[in-house]
Scaffold this motif. Sequence first.
Motif, PDB file in Angstrom:
ATOM      1  N   GLY A   1      25.856  43.523  -7.199  1.00 57.14           N
ATOM      2  CA  GLY A   1      26.578  42.760  -7.901  1.00 57.14           C
ATOM      3  C   GLY A   1      26.780  43.878  -9.443  1.00 57.14           C
ATOM      4  N   LYS A   2      28.137  43.182 -10.546  1.00 52.26           N
ATOM      5  CA  LYS A   2      28.527  43.772 -11.585  1.00 52.26           C
ATOM      6  C   LYS A   2      28.221  42.733 -13.204  1.00 52.26           C
ATOM      7  N   ARG A   3      26.929  42.686 -13.652  1.00 54.86           N
ATOM      8  CA  ARG A   3      26.741  42.255 -14.247  1.00 54.86           C
ATOM      9  C   ARG A   3      27.512  42.485 -16.044  1.00 54.86           C
ATOM     10  N   GLY A   4      28.301  41.601 -16.668  1.00 55.24           N
ATOM     11  CA  GLY A   4      28.813  42.182 -18.359  1.00 55.24           C
ATOM     12  C   GLY A   4      28.388  42.631 -19.124  1.00 55.24           C
ATOM     13  N   ASP A   5      26.569  42.284 -19.524  1.00 55.77           N
ATOM     14  CA  ASP A   5      26.044  42.212 -20.500  1.00 55.77           C
ATOM     15  C   ASP A   5      24.811  42.294 -19.820  1.00 55.77           C
TER      16      ASP A   5
ATOM     17  N   THR B   1      11.005  45.203   3.000  1.00 52.46           N
ATOM     18  CA  THR B   1      12.385  46.087   1.783  1.00 52.46           C
ATOM     19  C   THR B   1      12.306  46.586   0.886  1.00 52.46           C
ATOM     20  N   LEU B   2      11.534  47.032  -0.051  1.00 52.86           N
ATOM     21  CA  LEU B   2      11.323  47.154  -0.787  1.00 52.86           C
ATOM     22  C   LEU B   2      12.531  48.958  -1.313  1.00 52.86           C
ATOM     23  N   GLU B   3      12.209  49.744  -0.594  1.00 53.07           N
ATOM     24  CA  GLU B   3      12.955  50.939  -0.450  1.00 53.07           C
ATOM     25  C   GLU B   3      13.655  50.882  -0.235  1.00 53.07           C
ATOM     26  N   VAL B   4      14.417  50.020   0.153  1.00 49.53           N
ATOM     27  CA  VAL B   4      16.244  49.688   0.529  1.00 49.53           C
ATOM     28  C   VAL B   4      16.703  49.588  -0.652  1.00 49.53           C
ATOM     29  N   ILE B   5      15.731  48.547  -0.838  1.00 54.13           N
ATOM     30  CA  ILE B   5      16.970  47.593  -1.998  1.00 54.13           C
ATOM     31  C   ILE B   5      16.552  48.673  -3.583  1.00 54.13           C
ATOM     32  N   PHE B   6      15.511  49.166  -3.445  1.00 49.73           N
ATOM     33  CA  PHE B   6      15.596  50.349  -5.105  1.00 49.73           C
ATOM     34  C   PHE B   6      16.205  51.205  -4.482  1.00 49.73           C
ATOM     35  N   HIS B   7      16.750  51.788  -3.803  1.00 46.80           N
ATOM     36  CA  HIS B   7      17.127  53.299  -3.352  1.00 46.80           C
ATOM     37  C   HIS B   7      18.877  52.718  -3.948  1.00 46.80           C
ATOM     38  N   ASN B   8      19.612  51.589  -3.325  1.00 47.19           N
ATOM     39  CA  ASN B   8      20.444  50.691  -3.852  1.00 47.19           C
ATOM     40  C   ASN B   8      20.689  50.374  -4.975  1.00 47.19           C
ATOM     41  N   ARG B   9      19.424  50.038  -6.167  1.00 48.58           N
ATOM     42  CA  ARG B   9      19.560  50.294  -7.599  1.00 48.58           C
ATOM     43  C   ARG B   9      19.052  51.129  -7.904  1.00 48.58           C
ATOM     44  N   MET B  10      18.881  52.161  -7.774  1.00 47.63           N
ATOM     45  CA  MET B  10      18.700  53.610  -8.001  1.00 47.63           C
ATOM     46  C   MET B  10      20.164  53.943  -8.745  1.00 47.63           C
ATOM     47  N   LYS B  11      21.197  53.585  -7.601  1.00 45.62           N
ATOM     48  CA  LYS B  11      22.817  54.428  -7.530  1.00 45.62           C
ATOM     49  C   LYS B  11      23.526  53.558  -8.360  1.00 45.62           C
ATOM     50  N   GLN B  12      22.912  52.778  -8.574  1.00 39.17           N
ATOM     51  CA  GLN B  12      23.866  51.987  -9.893  1.00 39.17           C
ATOM     52  C   GLN B  12      22.969  52.161 -11.786  1.00 39.17           C
ATOM     53  N   TYR B  13      21.806  53.243 -11.224  1.00 35.67           N
ATOM     54  CA  TYR B  13      21.113  53.302 -12.400  1.00 35.67           C
ATOM     55  C   TYR B  13      22.014  53.782 -13.592  1.00 35.67           C
TER      56      TYR B  13
END
Length: 671
Positions: A605-609, A300-312
């Motif tokens: 997730g919402k990372r402050g730092d 499922t890496l391609e799904v994870i990567f796509h959603n991470r890219m939306k937060q890039y």
Amino acid sequence: MRKPQRRGAMAMEKSSSKYRTHFWYVAVVSFLLWLVLLYLFNSSVKTVHNHERLFRQENVIDLPIHVSQKNHESDQAAVSDVDNIDLPVTGNDSSREFQISEDAKAVTDLVEELEKENVEDVKKRGDTAWSHRSTRSRGGHRESRRKRSSDKIRVRPNDDDDESNVDNSDKNDVTSKKKQLDDNNDVESKRGNGNLEDDNTSQGKKSNNIISRVKSRVNTKRNRPKVVVRPRVTRRNDPCRGKYVYMHDVPSLFNEELLKNCWTLSRWTDMCELTSNFGLGPRLPNMEGVSGWFATNQFTLEVIFHNRMKQYKCLTKDSSLASAVYVPYYPGLDLMRFLWGPFPSMRDAAALDLMKWLRERPEWKRMDGRDHFMVAGRTTWDFMRTPENESDWGNRLMILPEIRNMTMLLIESSPWNYHGFAVPYPTYFHPSTNAEILQWQNRMRRIKRRYLFSFVGAPRPNLGDSIRSEIMDQCKASRRKCKLLECVSGSQKCYKPDQIMKFFLSSTFCLQPPGDSYTRRSTFDSILAGCIPVFFHPGSAYAQYIWHLPKDIGKYSVFIPGKNVKEGKASIERVLSRIPRGKVVEMREEVIKLIPRLMYFNPSGKRGDAGRFEDAFDVAVEGVLGRVEGLRKRIEEGNEEIFDFPERFSWKYNVFGNIENHEWDSYFDRR
């Protein structure tokens, strides 16, 4: 009272008999008429077929130039070989015309080189012969011009009139050069049979050498983009300068619809559950007092990567700012639907449609796709089916011309490909905050490890070069120092994340031999547990994850040649026991520091730092940006070839920066 009834019945019988007779007459006439129409139809079809056969494209000779047939045998073979260069052509009609023009220039260069060599040969034979030959050459040149003006040359239409004129002029020049060469050969043919045989031999050898150079030149020019457009420059203090990424808005059938129809992805696994939570899968209980654990599937890496890219942080909607372009296609999930089906063409359909869609985008035309990248959540071998083996495994995504221009990110790449680069398998740990990472790292430093080494896996008796059986035998012989989890049929422990992690948490070293392919997901699960990996093949990690793992392999891992284990020359327990305790502590600390780079943050997730740690996604995007910038510079510098090393040495160049001889060559020798 009965007689009237009897008469009525007789009248009805006569009437029905009459109607039946009429019905049969109509049926017979209709049948005869149908036969006549069928005969006429077949005759017309046969006539149309015969006429159509005369006008098929295969019977129409469509040459870009007209070549005289008076060629000398040796030079005729040389010129015909150049004309018959068959290379893939992609793009619209205008790009095709441009490629014809480039080929024409290459052929012109070939003819000029042949003429120079002919001139040198003639000078050696005497000035008289040279004057006669030059006169005939000029005459032949004028004759070719007259012939060229009278002949009708068929050229494909082009919207750009200027470009069409340039192409036609190039073709005319090539025609004249070829005609001049033909006349020169006619003169040589009259000089005598003795000289002719010598000339044929020497000229043939020279022609073959020049043809090989021209073919490589044509290949290079065709594969080079016509125009390279740099991203629009932003202000100097822009934190995203040179890091902007544009994400294509591809049709939903290439990603979202695959998730909506998740029940069609696999026959044996509930992919709807495994693709939930942005591709992370179902949430798991806390492990060692730390949250952020999910039952993540390795595909499922391609799904994870796509959603991470939306937060890039440097994602842009303005493609003119982008240094790289991301294509959010799910090739692994798309392939999974038809991987075990009987129709190989179904596996390629979506990929071919996507390539057609991409070629029409203005972003693609900037560098012919060399600034594009895509992620596939499977190994490269699932996308390497060759056209001559249609019934073989997988599809042919990785061998498509468009994909070969792109940068492909996979969980395992091929050591012999320019365009494939490996990124880590997804693990079970996906923290939402940096605090969770620090908490887990501190826990790994304090945990007590009972066993010297461990192995989780199954034997591969069908693979002749597999060393798993030998590893398992050595582990069984070292019961007090080795912990073995044998994944035999019916065992469920190998599929439970908590059981697997407990094995790794209790060991100092974790054995990672190759399985069905070079790499294993277990490598990243063990590093996540602070367990030092032990490799037996450089293709399992060192030649794969070049962006994510340190160049100094001795800082975080142990390498034992698999051949020595196979032949019984190496004892795993003896090798690991001889490593000093201080060295083991240093190696474990290096492994623990690698954890953030080898796992993927929770996209929600919402990372402050956020800048404190880079996860596998951040490192991969940085690697893509660096590669694209390198390609862009080489093109702008006018290098004859984008890659200055053979493709089979890609692994060596990526790891060491050169292709000199190395001790690992035997591991990747394909001969």
